[in-house]
Design a protein around this motif. Structure first.
Motif, PDB file in Angstrom:
ATOM      1  N   LYS A 143       0.814  -1.218   0.000  1.00  9.62           N
ATOM      2  CA  LYS A 143       0.000   0.000   0.000  1.00  9.62           C
ATOM      3  C   LYS A 143       0.849   1.271   0.000  1.00  9.62           C
ATOM      4  CE  LYS A 143      -4.048  -1.991   0.130  1.00  9.62           C
ATOM      5  NZ  LYS A 143      -4.987  -1.884  -1.021  1.00  9.62           N
ATOM      6  N   LEU A 144       2.099   1.169   0.413  1.00  9.63           N
ATOM      7  CA  LEU A 144       2.963   2.346   0.402  1.00  9.63           C
ATOM      8  C   LEU A 144       3.140   2.895  -1.012  1.00  9.63           C
ATOM      9  CD1 LEU A 144       5.803   1.327   2.902  1.00  9.63           C
ATOM     10  CD2 LEU A 144       3.872   2.862   3.333  1.00  9.63           C
ATOM     11  N   LEU A 145       3.046   2.035  -2.027  1.00 14.03           N
ATOM     12  CA  LEU A 145       3.246   2.487  -3.404  1.00 14.03           C
ATOM     13  C   LEU A 145       2.157   3.450  -3.861  1.00 14.03           C
ATOM     14  CD1 LEU A 145       4.410  -0.804  -5.180  1.00 14.03           C
ATOM     15  CD2 LEU A 145       5.810   1.027  -4.226  1.00 14.03           C
ATOM     16  N   ASP A 146       1.058   3.524  -3.107  1.00 11.13           N
ATOM     17  CA  ASP A 146      -0.022   4.457  -3.455  1.00 11.13           C
ATOM     18  C   ASP A 146       0.230   5.863  -2.923  1.00 11.13           C
ATOM     19  OD1 ASP A 146      -1.524   2.569  -4.828  1.00 11.13           O
ATOM     20  OD2 ASP A 146      -2.538   1.887  -3.008  1.00 11.13           O
ATOM     21  N   ILE A 147       1.260   6.023  -2.126  1.00  8.53           N
ATOM     22  CA  ILE A 147       1.537   7.326  -1.522  1.00  8.53           C
ATOM     23  C   ILE A 147       2.213   8.240  -2.543  1.00  8.53           C
ATOM     24  CG2 ILE A 147       2.807   8.549   0.287  1.00  8.53           C
ATOM     25  CD1 ILE A 147       2.593   6.000   1.969  1.00  8.53           C
ATOM     26  N   SER A 148       1.652   9.411  -2.721  1.00 14.37           N
ATOM     27  CA  SER A 148       2.225  10.385  -3.649  1.00 14.37           C
ATOM     28  C   SER A 148       3.316  11.190  -2.942  1.00 14.37           C
ATOM     29  CB  SER A 148       1.134  11.333  -4.171  1.00 14.37           C
ATOM     30  OG  SER A 148       0.516  12.032  -3.090  1.00 14.37           O
ATOM     31  N   GLY A 149       4.116  11.857  -3.716  1.00 16.91           N
ATOM     32  CA  GLY A 149       5.160  12.698  -3.147  1.00 16.91           C
ATOM     33  C   GLY A 149       6.441  11.951  -2.846  1.00 16.91           C
ATOM     34  N   ILE A 150       6.493  10.660  -3.183  1.00 18.04           N
ATOM     35  CA  ILE A 150       7.704   9.876  -2.987  1.00 18.04           C
ATOM     36  C   ILE A 150       8.238   9.453  -4.347  1.00 18.04           C
ATOM     37  CG2 ILE A 150       8.642   7.704  -2.066  1.00 18.04           C
ATOM     38  CD1 ILE A 150       6.711   7.922   0.226  1.00 18.04           C
ATOM     39  N   ALA A 151       9.521   9.637  -4.552  1.00 18.94           N
ATOM     40  CA  ALA A 151      10.141   9.314  -5.842  1.00 18.94           C
ATOM     41  C   ALA A 151      10.370   7.810  -5.938  1.00 18.94           C
ATOM     42  CB  ALA A 151      11.456  10.076  -5.987  1.00 18.94           C
ATOM     43  N   TRP A 152       9.287   7.076  -6.187  1.00 21.40           N
ATOM     44  CA  TRP A 152       9.395   5.619  -6.237  1.00 21.40           C
ATOM     45  C   TRP A 152      10.330   5.155  -7.345  1.00 21.40           C
ATOM     46  CZ3 TRP A 152       8.358   3.233  -2.088  1.00 21.40           C
ATOM     47  CH2 TRP A 152       7.322   3.644  -1.253  1.00 21.40           C
ATOM     48  N   GLY A 153      10.427   5.927  -8.398  1.00 20.40           N
ATOM     49  CA  GLY A 153      11.350   5.562  -9.474  1.00 20.40           C
ATOM     50  C   GLY A 153      12.786   5.461  -8.982  1.00 20.40           C
TER      51      GLY A 153
END
Length: 316
Positions: A135-145
């Motif tokens: 569910k953390l992948l749904d958080i915006s504002g984080i540079a998941w790339g």
């Protein structure tokens, strides 16, 4: 274990629970159904061990990557372990899980108050459920790339450009979600062999087509075994993405060999006959090796009444 009273054993397990076994494994008598029930328990135990290894690595990868990210951007705590969860926009459900570890409910004031002795960040993340992490992948504002290459260093794609694409993040989410669903099935004592349709690893999003079915629900014991092997392969691949070293350790372990024996036609038949394995001393094992090869039996070998190893036949 051999049941002393097979009718009572079925009652104790629940006739309703065993009804799905009777449907899938058509033709099995009461003793054989109980053996298949034991087979499911053995499968669940070996898969749960693999999932547990994967879960520990997964949470530590996320924890370290997010700690480093928050430290470099906001100078939050230690660079490798800090309370990053207090500085990002968690969902309400995830926030509640964190709060349950860092606060206590004060009845008189009807409010949550911080615990006097705050648990360490490591303690907090170790108490999060498996489902918390995808569910953390749904958080915006984080540079998941940028973060995902740190979380899955064993993945064949290692550049931020690849991981910045939502469909690639969704595929990773879907893989974690698959493992979580298997974990929950085992934790709730549901038959691990009982699987529904398996969909492609993609998330359903507004405006996009629904994920297609890759494999329909198993309809025979042979298909059950093939599906479980596929699930095992996908879990081990996730472990490899997260940690190639832990993957190599697992692939050379007793647990992996044990799973391959249980999850086979020979393993199923052995449990069905309530003969999942043979225990014998080394001298007898040497004498009867040829017959054991013919029987495709799993043998625990002992010396001076102490187990010294397990022999697994070469499966067809």
């Amino acid at each position: 274990m051999q049941p002393a009273n097979i009718q009572q054993t079925h009652t104790d397990i629940s006739v309703a629970r065993l009804s799905s076994y009777r449907t899938m494994f058509h033709g099995a008598n009461d003793h054989e159904l109980y053996g298949i029930y034991c087979w499911n328990e053995a499968l669940s135990a070996t898969l749960f061990r693999l999932i547990s290894i994967t879960e520990v690595v997964m949470r530590n990868r996320f924890h370290t990557a997010l700690s480093l990210h928050l430290h470099s951007h906001r100078s939050v705590g230690r660079n490798d372990s800090n309370d990053w969860y207090n500085h990002i926009s968690l969902s309400a459900k995830s926030s509640d899980k964190i709060r349950a570890e860092t606060h206590f409910y004060h009845k008189k004031s009807n409010s949550w108050r911080p615990k006097k002795r705050q648990p360490s960040a490591n303690d907090v993340v170790s108490r999060m459920t498996f489902g918390f992490w995808p569910k953390l992948l749904d958080i915006s504002g984080i540079a998941w790339g940028q973060l995902l290459p740190q979380i899955v260093p064993g993945h064949r794609y290692k550049d931020a450009k690849y991981w910045s694409v939502i469909k690639h993040q969704d595929a990773f989410y879907a893989r974690m979600d698959l493992v979580n669903r298997i974990r929950n099935r085992i934790a709730h004592f549901e038959p691990v062999w009982k699987q529904g349709d398996l969909y492609e690893e993609r998330r359903e999003r507004p405006g996009s087509p629904k994920p297609i079915i890759e494999f329909h629900a198993p309809a025979s014991p042979t298909e059950v075994i093939l599906r479980l092997k596929l699930i095992h392969d996908r879990i081990t691949e996730l472990l490899k993405w997260l940690s190639p070293d832990r993957y190599n350790d697992y692939m050379s372990s007793y647990v992996e060999r044990h799973f391959n024996w249980i999850c086979s036609a020979e393993g199923l038949d052995a449990y069905k006959q309530l003969q999942p394995g043979v225990n014998m001393p080394m001298a007898r094992f040497k004498r009867e090796l040829n017959s054991l090869l013919a029987r495709q039996a799993m043998v625990t070998v002992s010396r001076k009444n102490r187990p010294v190893g397990t022999y697994y036949p070469m499966l067809r």
